[in-house]
Write an enzyme that holds these catalytic residues in place. Sequence first.
Site, PDB file in Angstrom:
ATOM      1  N   GLY A  12       0.778  -1.236   0.000  1.00  0.00           N
ATOM      2  CA  GLY A  12       0.000   0.000   0.000  1.00  0.00           C
ATOM      3  C   GLY A  12       0.807   1.282   0.000  1.00  0.00           C
ATOM      4  O   GLY A  12       0.339   2.313   0.483  1.00  0.00           O
ATOM      5  N   ASN A  14       1.487   3.059  -2.624  1.00  0.00           N
ATOM      6  CA  ASN A  14       0.778   3.999  -3.513  1.00  0.00           C
ATOM      7  C   ASN A  14      -0.454   4.577  -2.820  1.00  0.00           C
ATOM      8  O   ASN A  14      -0.768   5.755  -2.986  1.00  0.00           O
ATOM      9  CB  ASN A  14       0.404   3.315  -4.830  1.00  0.00           C
ATOM     10  CG  ASN A  14       1.579   3.274  -5.787  1.00  0.00           C
ATOM     11  OD1 ASN A  14       1.959   4.297  -6.350  1.00  0.00           O
ATOM     12  ND2 ASN A  14       2.168   2.097  -5.927  1.00  0.00           N
ATOM     13  N   ARG A  66     -16.541 -17.489  -8.282  1.00  0.00           N
ATOM     14  CA  ARG A  66     -15.994 -16.219  -8.761  1.00  0.00           C
ATOM     15  C   ARG A  66     -17.122 -15.210  -9.007  1.00  0.00           C
ATOM     16  O   ARG A  66     -16.988 -14.027  -8.763  1.00  0.00           O
ATOM     17  CB  ARG A  66     -15.225 -16.488 -10.057  1.00  0.00           C
ATOM     18  CG  ARG A  66     -14.272 -15.402 -10.430  1.00  0.00           C
ATOM     19  CD  ARG A  66     -13.149 -15.309  -9.425  1.00  0.00           C
ATOM     20  NE  ARG A  66     -12.319 -14.155  -9.711  1.00  0.00           N
ATOM     21  CZ  ARG A  66     -11.115 -13.964  -9.203  1.00  0.00           C
ATOM     22  NH1 ARG A  66     -10.602 -14.829  -8.350  1.00  0.00           N
ATOM     23  NH2 ARG A  66     -10.428 -12.907  -9.511  1.00  0.00           N
ATOM     24  N   VAL A  93      -8.033  -9.853 -11.305  1.00  0.00           N
ATOM     25  CA  VAL A  93      -8.635  -9.418 -12.573  1.00  0.00           C
ATOM     26  C   VAL A  93     -10.039  -8.896 -12.286  1.00  0.00           C
ATOM     27  O   VAL A  93     -10.835  -9.563 -11.615  1.00  0.00           O
ATOM     28  CB  VAL A  93      -8.685 -10.597 -13.581  1.00  0.00           C
ATOM     29  CG1 VAL A  93      -9.399 -10.187 -14.858  1.00  0.00           C
ATOM     30  CG2 VAL A  93      -7.270 -11.081 -13.882  1.00  0.00           C
ATOM     31  N   HIS A 110       0.786   1.171 -13.128  1.00  0.00           N
ATOM     32  CA  HIS A 110       1.598   0.029 -13.560  1.00  0.00           C
ATOM     33  C   HIS A 110       3.067   0.445 -13.545  1.00  0.00           C
ATOM     34  O   HIS A 110       3.411   1.530 -14.029  1.00  0.00           O
ATOM     35  CB  HIS A 110       1.179  -0.431 -14.961  1.00  0.00           C
ATOM     36  CG  HIS A 110       1.945  -1.626 -15.415  1.00  0.00           C
ATOM     37  ND1 HIS A 110       1.664  -2.904 -14.954  1.00  0.00           N
ATOM     38  CD2 HIS A 110       3.015  -1.740 -16.226  1.00  0.00           C
ATOM     39  CE1 HIS A 110       2.530  -3.749 -15.487  1.00  0.00           C
ATOM     40  NE2 HIS A 110       3.366  -3.076 -16.256  1.00  0.00           N
ATOM     41  N   GLU A 148     -11.227  -3.683 -20.856  1.00  0.00           N
ATOM     42  CA  GLU A 148     -11.362  -5.135 -20.657  1.00  0.00           C
ATOM     43  C   GLU A 148     -10.026  -5.861 -20.763  1.00  0.00           C
ATOM     44  O   GLU A 148      -9.888  -6.986 -20.293  1.00  0.00           O
ATOM     45  CB  GLU A 148     -12.334  -5.740 -21.693  1.00  0.00           C
ATOM     46  CG  GLU A 148     -13.771  -5.325 -21.533  1.00  0.00           C
ATOM     47  CD  GLU A 148     -14.069  -4.002 -22.244  1.00  0.00           C
ATOM     48  OE1 GLU A 148     -13.116  -3.298 -22.664  1.00  0.00           O
ATOM     49  OE2 GLU A 148     -15.258  -3.672 -22.347  1.00  0.00           O
ATOM     50  N   ASP A 151      -3.806  -4.022 -18.956  1.00  0.00           N
ATOM     51  CA  ASP A 151      -2.904  -2.875 -19.176  1.00  0.00           C
ATOM     52  C   ASP A 151      -3.047  -2.269 -20.574  1.00  0.00           C
ATOM     53  O   ASP A 151      -2.089  -1.723 -21.125  1.00  0.00           O
ATOM     54  CB  ASP A 151      -1.425  -3.273 -18.942  1.00  0.00           C
ATOM     55  CG  ASP A 151      -1.189  -3.833 -17.547  1.00  0.00           C
ATOM     56  OD1 ASP A 151      -1.875  -3.407 -16.600  1.00  0.00           O
ATOM     57  OD2 ASP A 151      -0.315  -4.701 -17.398  1.00  0.00           O
TER      58      ASP A 151
HETATM   59  C1  GAR Z   1       3.269  -1.125  -7.352  1.00  0.00           C
HETATM   60  O1  GAR Z   1       4.596  -1.104  -7.814  1.00  0.00           O
HETATM   61  C2  GAR Z   1       2.310  -1.121  -8.516  1.00  0.00           C
HETATM   62  O2  GAR Z   1       2.746  -0.344  -9.584  1.00  0.00           O
HETATM   63  C3  GAR Z   1       2.301  -2.576  -8.871  1.00  0.00           C
HETATM   64  O3  GAR Z   1       2.255  -3.242  -7.627  1.00  0.00           O
HETATM   65  C4  GAR Z   1       2.960  -2.452  -6.664  1.00  0.00           C
HETATM   66  C5  GAR Z   1       2.093  -2.268  -5.440  1.00  0.00           C
HETATM   67  O4  GAR Z   1       2.831  -1.644  -4.428  1.00  0.00           O
HETATM   68  N1  GAR Z   1       1.187  -2.916  -9.706  1.00  0.00           N
HETATM   69  C6  GAR Z   1       1.280  -3.813 -10.701  1.00  0.00           C
HETATM   70  O5  GAR Z   1       2.287  -4.436 -10.952  1.00  0.00           O
HETATM   71  C7  GAR Z   1       0.001  -3.975 -11.502  1.00  0.00           C
HETATM   72  N2  GAR Z   1       0.248  -4.679 -12.719  1.00  0.00           N
HETATM   73  P1  GAR Z   1       2.130  -0.912  -3.216  1.00  0.00           P
HETATM   74  O6  GAR Z   1       1.127  -1.911  -2.620  1.00  0.00           O
HETATM   75  O7  GAR Z   1       3.252  -0.598  -2.279  1.00  0.00           O
HETATM   76  O8  GAR Z   1       1.428   0.318  -3.747  1.00  0.00           O
END
Ligand code: GAR
Length: 210
Positions: A12, A14, A66, A93, A110, A148, A151
């Site tokens: 977490g 971000n 699901r 997903v 991403h 859909e 990325d």
């Molecule tokens: C981040 O680096 C984010 O960009 C990546 O997961 C990490 C989560 O970190 N997301 C992906 O790879 C999505 N394809 P966080 O939980 O510390 O924010």
Amino acid sequence: MLRLAVLVSGGGTNLQALIDAIGRGTVTNAEISVVISNNKNAYALERARAHGIPALCVSPKEYESRERFNEALLTKLKACRVDLVVLAGFLVVLPEALIHRYADRIINIHPSLIPSFCGTGYYGLKVHEAALSRGVCVTGATVHFVDEGTDTGPILLQRAVPVRPDDTPETLQRRVMEEAEWVILPQAVDLIANGKVSVENGHVRIACEE
Ligand code: GAR
């Protein structure tokens, strides 16, 4: 006030960047209404609770199918009257019904410059391992709207980060987070919350300042 749901699976950082930016006032007109994790042990949930943000776990493991899980996730978002869904390291997903209901109202961070190192199987550290094994000199992060595909949605913001010769996947991941992800994710939310972003024919338009 734009009501955000932040969907997480792990640490977490971000989410934390977003909480801090709202606290500092660098993101305006937005509030985090709920944080949802598919993993009850995600540290992101602790971060949310520490800031008084409702935090809950909606895990596929707790539903018989699901479909039931998908319905539960959508029901939670509706109940929280969410305007924008922010995927911040969410490793599940998304159901199609959710993508359609929140068309052009879901963004994802991403950890690469899309279209490099993205799509199925590229998440977390794997992205940085792939960037290093390809030998790129520059990588970065992307905020994009979610459609859909994996990325494949319209790109909103990108920020480049240099790769150093002695980088490991871990050091590169950290630099991409610090220099790119934690900058552009709050910036993207601020732009959307202040009505500066529109999506037209699969491309993003950002309104310029007067
Ligand atoms: C981040 O680096 C984010 O960009 C990546 O997961 C990490 C989560 O970190 N997301 C992906 O790879 C999505 N394809 P966080 O939980 O510390 O924010």
